[in-house]
Design a protein around this motif. Structure first.
Motif, PDB file in Angstrom:
ATOM      1  N   HIS B 316       0.828  -1.211   0.000  1.00 10.82           N
ATOM      2  CA  HIS B 316       0.000   0.000   0.000  1.00 10.82           C
ATOM      3  C   HIS B 316       0.860   1.259   0.000  1.00 10.82           C
ATOM      4  O   HIS B 316       0.341   2.370  -0.061  1.00 10.82           O
ATOM      5  CB  HIS B 316      -0.875   0.035   1.269  1.00 10.82           C
ATOM      6  CG  HIS B 316      -2.111  -0.802   1.180  1.00 10.82           C
ATOM      7  ND1 HIS B 316      -2.115  -2.128   0.866  1.00 10.82           N
ATOM      8  CD2 HIS B 316      -3.419  -0.480   1.378  1.00 10.82           C
ATOM      9  CE1 HIS B 316      -3.345  -2.587   0.873  1.00 10.82           C
ATOM     10  NE2 HIS B 316      -4.161  -1.614   1.180  1.00 10.82           N
ATOM     11  N   ASN B 317       2.194   1.071   0.085  1.00  3.15           N
ATOM     12  CA  ASN B 317       3.102   2.214   0.238  1.00  3.15           C
ATOM     13  C   ASN B 317       2.922   3.286  -0.828  1.00  3.15           C
ATOM     14  O   ASN B 317       3.004   4.470  -0.560  1.00  3.15           O
ATOM     15  CB  ASN B 317       4.544   1.688   0.187  1.00  3.15           C
ATOM     16  CG  ASN B 317       5.419   2.326   1.229  1.00  3.15           C
ATOM     17  OD1 ASN B 317       4.923   2.821   2.229  1.00  3.15           O
ATOM     18  ND2 ASN B 317       6.713   2.326   1.011  1.00  3.15           N
ATOM     19  N   PHE B 318       2.721   2.843  -2.069  1.00  2.00           N
ATOM     20  CA  PHE B 318       2.606   3.776  -3.194  1.00  2.00           C
ATOM     21  C   PHE B 318       1.190   3.807  -3.750  1.00  2.00           C
ATOM     22  O   PHE B 318       0.980   4.074  -4.939  1.00  2.00           O
ATOM     23  CB  PHE B 318       3.602   3.394  -4.298  1.00  2.00           C
ATOM     24  CG  PHE B 318       5.005   3.187  -3.816  1.00  2.00           C
ATOM     25  CD1 PHE B 318       5.671   1.995  -4.043  1.00  2.00           C
ATOM     26  CD2 PHE B 318       5.657   4.192  -3.109  1.00  2.00           C
ATOM     27  CE1 PHE B 318       6.971   1.798  -3.592  1.00  2.00           C
ATOM     28  CE2 PHE B 318       6.957   4.004  -2.655  1.00  2.00           C
ATOM     29  CZ  PHE B 318       7.618   2.808  -2.901  1.00  2.00           C
ATOM     30  N   ARG B 319       0.194   3.496  -2.920  1.00  2.00           N
ATOM     31  CA  ARG B 319      -1.203   3.413  -3.370  1.00  2.00           C
ATOM     32  C   ARG B 319      -2.092   4.279  -2.474  1.00  2.00           C
ATOM     33  O   ARG B 319      -2.698   3.777  -1.520  1.00  2.00           O
ATOM     34  CB  ARG B 319      -1.678   1.959  -3.328  1.00  2.00           C
ATOM     35  CG  ARG B 319      -0.887   0.990  -4.187  1.00  2.00           C
ATOM     36  CD  ARG B 319      -1.359  -0.444  -3.991  1.00  2.00           C
ATOM     37  NE  ARG B 319      -2.778  -0.567  -4.259  1.00  2.00           N
ATOM     38  CZ  ARG B 319      -3.526  -1.592  -3.864  1.00  2.00           C
ATOM     39  NH1 ARG B 319      -3.001  -2.575  -3.179  1.00  2.00           N
ATOM     40  NH2 ARG B 319      -4.815  -1.629  -4.156  1.00  2.00           N
ATOM     41  N   PRO B 320      -2.179   5.582  -2.773  1.00  3.07           N
ATOM     42  CA  PRO B 320      -2.919   6.475  -1.866  1.00  3.07           C
ATOM     43  C   PRO B 320      -4.397   6.135  -1.714  1.00  3.07           C
ATOM     44  O   PRO B 320      -4.961   6.276  -0.626  1.00  3.07           O
ATOM     45  CB  PRO B 320      -2.735   7.865  -2.494  1.00  3.07           C
ATOM     46  CG  PRO B 320      -2.244   7.624  -3.874  1.00  3.07           C
ATOM     47  CD  PRO B 320      -1.555   6.305  -3.890  1.00  3.07           C
ATOM     48  N   LEU B 321      -5.038   5.659  -2.784  1.00  2.00           N
ATOM     49  CA  LEU B 321      -6.475   5.339  -2.672  1.00  2.00           C
ATOM     50  C   LEU B 321      -6.673   4.111  -1.782  1.00  2.00           C
ATOM     51  O   LEU B 321      -7.567   4.071  -0.928  1.00  2.00           O
ATOM     52  CB  LEU B 321      -7.077   5.084  -4.057  1.00  2.00           C
ATOM     53  CG  LEU B 321      -7.022   6.253  -5.042  1.00  2.00           C
ATOM     54  CD1 LEU B 321      -7.649   5.867  -6.370  1.00  2.00           C
ATOM     55  CD2 LEU B 321      -7.741   7.482  -4.463  1.00  2.00           C
ATOM     56  N   ALA B 322      -5.821   3.097  -1.969  1.00  2.00           N
ATOM     57  CA  ALA B 322      -5.916   1.879  -1.159  1.00  2.00           C
ATOM     58  C   ALA B 322      -5.613   2.172   0.305  1.00  2.00           C
ATOM     59  O   ALA B 322      -6.161   1.525   1.205  1.00  2.00           O
ATOM     60  CB  ALA B 322      -4.962   0.813  -1.689  1.00  2.00           C
ATOM     61  N   GLN B 323      -4.746   3.158   0.553  1.00  4.99           N
ATOM     62  CA  GLN B 323      -4.425   3.523   1.944  1.00  4.99           C
ATOM     63  C   GLN B 323      -5.679   4.044   2.654  1.00  4.99           C
ATOM     64  O   GLN B 323      -5.937   3.705   3.803  1.00  4.99           O
ATOM     65  CB  GLN B 323      -3.340   4.598   1.985  1.00  4.99           C
ATOM     66  CG  GLN B 323      -1.953   4.088   1.658  1.00  4.99           C
ATOM     67  CD  GLN B 323      -0.948   5.206   1.537  1.00  4.99           C
ATOM     68  OE1 GLN B 323      -1.183   6.330   1.978  1.00  4.99           O
ATOM     69  NE2 GLN B 323       0.187   4.919   0.928  1.00  4.99           N
TER      70      GLN B 323
END
Lengths: 112, 380
Positions: B316-323
């Motif tokens: 999730h580190n580079f996935r702002p929506l999933a965060q």
């Protein structure tokens, strides 16, 4: 004519969303390109194997630098962040090649 | 044979490959401490439990007073009891942090390690449930009655199954003695399965916060992460001892200081805090079998994680929506935990149902959709 204008506007909006998402994803802050962040599935591993040596070494360097920065909880100086427009999909041609071969093999296997 | 003994000796080399020369990504964070902390909790629970078992009596007429005897008469019995009871809570804190780490960083792609981890979660929940019955307080008895009765909802053989589990026609002495036996035995199964869990992990190597292949930048486990784990041990033990010494009843139910009475039902039957989210999901469905299925599915759904992950990135580190979705899920589980402790009345009934629906919809629908959208935004 009107549909071409609408398509251009939609394309423009989508590109803006892509750029916004690229900045928010923030992998460029630790020196990564989009294709560096792909999960290493079997297809991606095969495509990476086919990279030219200099491209492979550059990828390995970027990943190692990113892991080191992540360990230190730091980012690169802002002037070194990759811009959205400059990010190249260096792995995509090799991925396309792997998928094409896979599809051909599946068709061949289903026929014979 | 040249080289250090630890690399060649048939026994020592197993230890060497596991905790000394094991290559580990350099950037694993504090969220990677919870695995070893779970091992520490297990050792602590087994040791304190062993010494408690020397003085405990599994009989309905003697169990409650044997626990009082441990606390009052056995040398440091009060400390053993407090450490064991609160150690269970710390084990679940570490478990949920460990699972949360796995969900956030996509560790479930190590499918064998992940599946064994989910089995370990189920075994730990079973062990904790069995252990809570042993003091034979009001909540022990009525919690056992509620949860074992759930199995009667299974069609056709449910009622017979429950009487077989009880060893009689209700929760009674036969139930207590077998619960003690299984509570003693299961931790050794957990220990064995933990070894298998680590075996599979060491086949692939550890994940790391970026989700990228960590092979290009690995360091030996010793001394970097051996000492980091020791720091974690000190923090955990300090927390456990602080709670056990200063506030041992913080997480317990006062109802369990009343001896079990089958003729008096407590007003609010509820499990310990670590089961409340599942209890809320169970109670949200008006149908008995439906509630049991939802309860089971709330844990079984973890097996589906590798399949609902549609994003082309691991972490999730580079996935702002999933965060955003991940933290919504965390808040939802906290809400379910709170709701599980509330009485079954307005507005908690509706809130519990809404939160339960959100729990499953989040995992089975929103996660794949958000992954698809992110792929389109980044890789199209």
């Amino acid at each position: 004519m009107a549909s071409r204008v609408a398509a251009k506007q939609t394309g423009g909006v989508f590109r803006m969303m892509q750029k916004w998402y690229y900045e928010r994803a923030a992998f460029n802050q630790i020196g990564l390109l989009r294709d560096d962040t792909l999960r290493e599935t079997e297809d991606v591993k095969e495509a990476v194997k086919r990279l030219p040596e200099d491209v492979y070494n550059a990828r390995a360097f970027r990943i190692k630098r990113a892991l080191d920065l992540d360990m230190k909880k730091q980012v690169l100086p802002k002037e070194q962040w990759t811009k959205f427009e400059e990010d190249i999909r260096y792995l995509q041609p090799y991925l396309d090649e792997v998928w094409r071969e896979k599809k051909e093999k599946e068709e061949w296997d289903s026929r014979y | 044979m040249s080289g250090p003994l630890r690399k060649h000796h048939p026994l020592l080399k197993v230890v060497n490959h596991s905790v000394i020369d094991l290559p580990v990504p350099s950037n694993i964070s504090v969220m990677w401490n919870f695995g070893s902390l779970l091992g520490l909790c297990l050792v602590s629970q087994i040791l304190t439990g062993l010494f408690l078992a020397m003085h405990y009596t599994a009989d309905v007429n003697l169990a409650f007073s044997s626990v009082a005897h441990i606390c009052r008469d056995v040398n440091y019995g009060w400390l053993l009891r407090n450490l064991h009871a609160n150690g269970a809570s710390f084990m679940f804190i570490c478990l949920y942090m460990h699972i949360g780490r796995g969900l956030y960083y996509g560790s479930y792609f190590y499918v064998e390690t992940w599946n064994i981890g989910v089995m370990l979660l189920v075994l730990t929940m079973a062990t904790a449930f069995l252990g809570y019955v042993l003091p034979w307080g009001q909540m022990s008895f009525w919690g056992a009655t509620v949860i074992t009765n759930l199995f009667s909802a299974i069609p056709y053989f449910g009622p017979d199954l429950v009487q077989w589990l009880w060893g009689g026609f209700s929760v009674d002495n036969a139930t207590l003695t077998r619960f003690f036996a299984f509570h003693f035995f299961l931790p050794f199964m957990i220990a064995g399965l933990s070894v298998v869990h680590l075996l599979f992990l060491h086949q692939t190597g550890a994940n790391n916060p970026t989700g990228l292949a960590g092979d290009v930048d690995k360091v030996p486990f010793h001394a970097y992460f051996s000492y980091k784990d020791v720091v974690g041990f000190v923090v955990l033990l300090a927390g456990l001892v602080f709670i056990a010494l200063f506030s041992p009843n913080l997480l317990t139910d006062p109802e369990n200081y009343i001896p079990a009475n089958p003729l008096v039902t407590p007003v609010h039957i509820q499990p310990e805090w670590y089961f409340l989210f599942a209890y809320a999901i169970l109670r949200s469905i008006p149908n008995k079998l439906g509630g049991v299925v939802a309860l089971a599915m709330s844990i079984v759904v973890l097996f589906f994680m590798p399949f609902v992950h549609s994003s082309r990135q691991t972490s999730h580190n580079f996935r702002p929506l999933a965060q955003v979705l991940f933290w919504l899920m965390v808040v939802n589980v906290l809400l379910l935990t709170w709701l599980g402790g509330q009485p079954v009345e307005y507005p908690y009934i509706f809130l519990g149902q809404a939160a339960s629906v959100i729990y499953f919809v989040n995992i089975l629908l929103f996660i794949p959709i958000v992954g698809y959208v992110e792929n389109k935004l980044l890789f199209s």
